[in-house]
Scaffold this motif. Structure first.
Motif, PDB file in Angstrom:
ATOM      1  N   ILE A 134       0.846  -1.193   0.000  1.00  0.00           N
ATOM      2  CA  ILE A 134       0.000   0.000   0.000  1.00  0.00           C
ATOM      3  C   ILE A 134       0.884   1.247   0.000  1.00  0.00           C
ATOM      4  O   ILE A 134       1.767   1.375   0.850  1.00  0.00           O
ATOM      5  N   PRO A 135       0.647   2.173  -0.944  1.00  0.00           N
ATOM      6  CA  PRO A 135       1.419   3.432  -0.935  1.00  0.00           C
ATOM      7  C   PRO A 135       1.158   4.232   0.339  1.00  0.00           C
ATOM      8  O   PRO A 135       0.048   4.247   0.868  1.00  0.00           O
ATOM      9  N   ILE A 136       2.189   4.916   0.809  1.00  0.00           N
ATOM     10  CA  ILE A 136       2.102   5.672   2.060  1.00  0.00           C
ATOM     11  C   ILE A 136       1.110   6.829   1.963  1.00  0.00           C
ATOM     12  O   ILE A 136       0.611   7.316   2.969  1.00  0.00           O
ATOM     13  N   LYS A 137       0.775   7.248   0.744  1.00  0.00           N
ATOM     14  CA  LYS A 137      -0.157   8.370   0.593  1.00  0.00           C
ATOM     15  C   LYS A 137      -1.515   8.064   1.228  1.00  0.00           C
ATOM     16  O   LYS A 137      -2.210   8.971   1.666  1.00  0.00           O
ATOM     17  N   TRP A 138      -1.881   6.794   1.303  1.00  0.00           N
ATOM     18  CA  TRP A 138      -3.184   6.451   1.880  1.00  0.00           C
ATOM     19  C   TRP A 138      -3.221   6.641   3.382  1.00  0.00           C
ATOM     20  O   TRP A 138      -4.295   6.714   3.979  1.00  0.00           O
ATOM     21  N   LEU A 139      -2.059   6.759   4.022  1.00  0.00           N
ATOM     22  CA  LEU A 139      -2.019   7.105   5.442  1.00  0.00           C
ATOM     23  C   LEU A 139      -2.470   8.555   5.641  1.00  0.00           C
ATOM     24  O   LEU A 139      -3.116   8.880   6.631  1.00  0.00           O
ATOM     25  N   PHE A 140      -2.131   9.426   4.674  1.00  0.00           N
ATOM     26  CA  PHE A 140      -2.436  10.847   4.796  1.00  0.00           C
ATOM     27  C   PHE A 140      -3.705  11.262   4.056  1.00  0.00           C
ATOM     28  O   PHE A 140      -4.142  12.401   4.178  1.00  0.00           O
ATOM     29  N   ALA A 141      -4.302  10.385   3.300  1.00  0.00           N
ATOM     30  CA  ALA A 141      -5.496  10.711   2.520  1.00  0.00           C
ATOM     31  C   ALA A 141      -6.668  11.218   3.365  1.00  0.00           C
ATOM     32  O   ALA A 141      -7.379  12.128   2.934  1.00  0.00           O
ATOM     33  N   PRO A 142      -6.910  10.687   4.562  1.00  0.00           N
ATOM     34  CA  PRO A 142      -8.038  11.223   5.346  1.00  0.00           C
ATOM     35  C   PRO A 142      -7.908  12.703   5.680  1.00  0.00           C
ATOM     36  O   PRO A 142      -8.901  13.375   5.901  1.00  0.00           O
ATOM     37  N   PHE A 143      -6.690  13.241   5.689  1.00  0.00           N
ATOM     38  CA  PHE A 143      -6.522  14.667   5.959  1.00  0.00           C
ATOM     39  C   PHE A 143      -7.124  15.508   4.839  1.00  0.00           C
ATOM     40  O   PHE A 143      -7.708  16.563   5.096  1.00  0.00           O
ATOM     41  N   VAL A 144      -7.009  15.038   3.602  1.00  0.00           N
ATOM     42  CA  VAL A 144      -7.627  15.744   2.473  1.00  0.00           C
ATOM     43  C   VAL A 144      -9.151  15.740   2.645  1.00  0.00           C
ATOM     44  O   VAL A 144      -9.811  16.757   2.423  1.00  0.00           O
ATOM     45  N   MET A 145      -9.696  14.612   3.072  1.00  0.00           N
ATOM     46  CA  MET A 145     -11.129  14.525   3.328  1.00  0.00           C
ATOM     47  C   MET A 145     -11.533  15.518   4.422  1.00  0.00           C
ATOM     48  O   MET A 145     -12.545  16.213   4.297  1.00  0.00           O
ATOM     49  N   LEU A 146     -10.741  15.619   5.475  1.00  0.00           N
ATOM     50  CA  LEU A 146     -11.025  16.568   6.546  1.00  0.00           C
ATOM     51  C   LEU A 146     -11.034  17.994   6.023  1.00  0.00           C
ATOM     52  O   LEU A 146     -11.917  18.783   6.363  1.00  0.00           O
ATOM     53  N   MET A 147     -10.071  18.336   5.176  1.00  0.00           N
ATOM     54  CA  MET A 147     -10.015  19.698   4.621  1.00  0.00           C
ATOM     55  C   MET A 147     -11.262  20.015   3.799  1.00  0.00           C
ATOM     56  O   MET A 147     -11.818  21.115   3.900  1.00  0.00           O
ATOM     57  N   VAL A 148     -11.709  19.074   2.989  1.00  0.00           N
ATOM     58  CA  VAL A 148     -12.906  19.291   2.169  1.00  0.00           C
ATOM     59  C   VAL A 148     -14.134  19.482   3.055  1.00  0.00           C
ATOM     60  O   VAL A 148     -14.923  20.416   2.852  1.00  0.00           O
ATOM     61  N   VAL A 149     -14.281  18.635   4.059  1.00  0.00           N
ATOM     62  CA  VAL A 149     -15.457  18.724   4.927  1.00  0.00           C
ATOM     63  C   VAL A 149     -15.441  20.015   5.743  1.00  0.00           C
ATOM     64  O   VAL A 149     -16.477  20.668   5.899  1.00  0.00           O
ATOM     65  N   VAL A 150     -14.277  20.417   6.252  1.00  0.00           N
ATOM     66  CA  VAL A 150     -14.193  21.668   7.013  1.00  0.00           C
ATOM     67  C   VAL A 150     -14.542  22.853   6.118  1.00  0.00           C
ATOM     68  O   VAL A 150     -15.267  23.763   6.530  1.00  0.00           O
ATOM     69  N   THR A 151     -14.061  22.838   4.880  1.00  0.00           N
ATOM     70  CA  THR A 151     -14.396  23.912   3.941  1.00  0.00           C
ATOM     71  C   THR A 151     -15.896  23.972   3.705  1.00  0.00           C
ATOM     72  O   THR A 151     -16.504  25.051   3.775  1.00  0.00           O
ATOM     73  N   LEU A 152     -16.511  22.850   3.445  1.00  0.00           N
ATOM     74  CA  LEU A 152     -17.965  22.820   3.221  1.00  0.00           C
ATOM     75  C   LEU A 152     -18.740  23.237   4.471  1.00  0.00           C
ATOM     76  O   LEU A 152     -19.737  23.963   4.384  1.00  0.00           O
ATOM     77  N   ARG A 153     -18.272  22.798   5.624  1.00  0.00           N
ATOM     78  CA  ARG A 153     -18.946  23.147   6.879  1.00  0.00           C
ATOM     79  C   ARG A 153     -18.936  24.661   7.105  1.00  0.00           C
ATOM     80  O   ARG A 153     -19.943  25.248   7.500  1.00  0.00           O
ATOM     81  N   TYR A 154     -17.784  25.294   6.848  1.00  0.00           N
ATOM     82  CA  TYR A 154     -17.705  26.737   7.066  1.00  0.00           C
ATOM     83  C   TYR A 154     -18.376  27.531   5.951  1.00  0.00           C
ATOM     84  O   TYR A 154     -18.845  28.645   6.200  1.00  0.00           O
ATOM     85  N   MET A 155     -18.462  26.987   4.766  1.00  0.00           N
ATOM     86  CA  MET A 155     -19.267  27.644   3.725  1.00  0.00           C
ATOM     87  C   MET A 155     -20.743  27.621   4.132  1.00  0.00           C
ATOM     88  O   MET A 155     -21.462  28.607   3.936  1.00  0.00           O
ATOM     89  N   TRP A 156     -21.188  26.515   4.702  1.00  0.00           N
ATOM     90  CA  TRP A 156     -22.564  26.421   5.209  1.00  0.00           C
ATOM     91  C   TRP A 156     -22.765  27.400   6.356  1.00  0.00           C
ATOM     92  O   TRP A 156     -23.810  28.018   6.468  1.00  0.00           O
ATOM     93  N   ARG A 157     -21.749  27.553   7.179  1.00  0.00           N
ATOM     94  CA  ARG A 157     -21.857  28.503   8.293  1.00  0.00           C
ATOM     95  C   ARG A 157     -22.006  29.932   7.775  1.00  0.00           C
ATOM     96  O   ARG A 157     -22.778  30.713   8.334  1.00  0.00           O
ATOM     97  N   ILE A 158     -21.287  30.299   6.736  1.00  0.00           N
ATOM     98  CA  ILE A 158     -21.435  31.633   6.141  1.00  0.00           C
ATOM     99  C   ILE A 158     -22.881  31.835   5.712  1.00  0.00           C
ATOM    100  O   ILE A 158     -23.496  32.865   6.001  1.00  0.00           O
ATOM    101  N   TYR A 159     -23.434  30.837   5.026  1.00  0.00           N
ATOM    102  CA  TYR A 159     -24.823  30.929   4.571  1.00  0.00           C
ATOM    103  C   TYR A 159     -25.789  31.089   5.750  1.00  0.00           C
ATOM    104  O   TYR A 159     -26.657  31.946   5.744  1.00  0.00           O
ATOM    105  N   THR A 160     -25.638  30.250   6.769  1.00  0.00           N
ATOM    106  CA  THR A 160     -26.581  30.303   7.889  1.00  0.00           C
ATOM    107  C   THR A 160     -26.446  31.596   8.694  1.00  0.00           C
ATOM    108  O   THR A 160     -27.448  32.133   9.168  1.00  0.00           O
ATOM    109  N   VAL A 161     -25.234  32.109   8.856  1.00  0.00           N
ATOM    110  CA  VAL A 161     -25.052  33.366   9.586  1.00  0.00           C
ATOM    111  C   VAL A 161     -25.675  34.514   8.801  1.00  0.00           C
ATOM    112  O   VAL A 161     -26.340  35.378   9.376  1.00  0.00           O
ATOM    113  N   LEU A 162     -25.472  34.519   7.492  1.00  0.00           N
ATOM    114  CA  LEU A 162     -26.073  35.583   6.686  1.00  0.00           C
ATOM    115  C   LEU A 162     -27.596  35.496   6.686  1.00  0.00           C
ATOM    116  O   LEU A 162     -28.284  36.516   6.702  1.00  0.00           O
TER     117      LEU A 162
END
Length: 186
Positions: A134-162
């Motif tokens: 297994i390539p070592i990149k799969w050890l760090f792949a969940p961090f990319v998923m975290l970044m995407v979800v955090v971005t979407l979560r805070y974009m939703w927060r902008i919408y809800t605050v507005l």
């Protein structure tokens, strides 16, 4: 929408629970194979446990832990009146989205487009069907998923605050309960 959210949350909790179960079972196998006299110790167990643990941490923070369950430093936010809270909530949400969007290309390139991450393999674990390492990149792949979800979560927060104003805090809820009790007494 609540039904979809509930099913999604239950699915995420199931994935995390199965990952934790796999960690526990692998740990037990590691103990059995280490201390039973006629069995050879297994070397891949520590690496598998590490991989699953990193996955559970990032997956859990992405999909299971609610925003109010994260540690926050909100002394200034709580001391501010609601109009200022709205501005502070928008500023922090925009800064989070900007930071994630800015860091995403470099992070993605480092993990998935880097030749070294593809060449470097986890030595003790193999893909069950093919037997490839297994390539070592799969050890760090969940961090990319975290970044995407955090971005979407805070974009939703902008919408809800507005749309609805700043999020209600626990103090607001307590103050609301006290004022409701006072109104009931009168």
């Amino acid at each position: 929408m609540k039904t979809i959210s509930k099913w999604f949350t239950r699915g995420a909790e199931f994935i995390a629970a199965m990952s934790l179960a796999a960690i526990f079972i692998t740990f037990l196998l590691q103990i059995i194979f280490r201390y039973v006299p006629f069995l050879e110790p297994i070397g891949w167990s520590v690496v598998l446990i590490s991989l699953l643990w990193v996955f559970v941490i990032f997956f859990g923070c992405s999909f299971i832990v609610r925003e109010q369950d994260h540690v926050t430093f909100d002394v200034v936010y709580l001391a501010a009146p609601p109009p200022v809270r709205k501005i502070l909530a928008l500023i922090t949400a925009v800064l989070m989205v900007a930071a994630m969007v800015y860091a995403f290309p470099a992070t993605y390139e480092t993990i998935f487009a880097n030749r070294l991450m593809e060449l470097k393999k986890i030595q003790t674990i193999r893909i069950p069907i093919t037997g490839d390492r297994i390539p070592i990149k799969w050890l760090f792949a969940p961090f990319v998923m975290l970044m995407v979800v955090v971005t979407l979560r805070y974009m939703w927060r902008i919408y809800t605050v507005l749309r609805f104003g700043p999020p209600e805090t626990e103090i607001d809820m307590l103050v609301g309960d006290v004022s409701d009790d006072e109104e009931a007494k009168q």
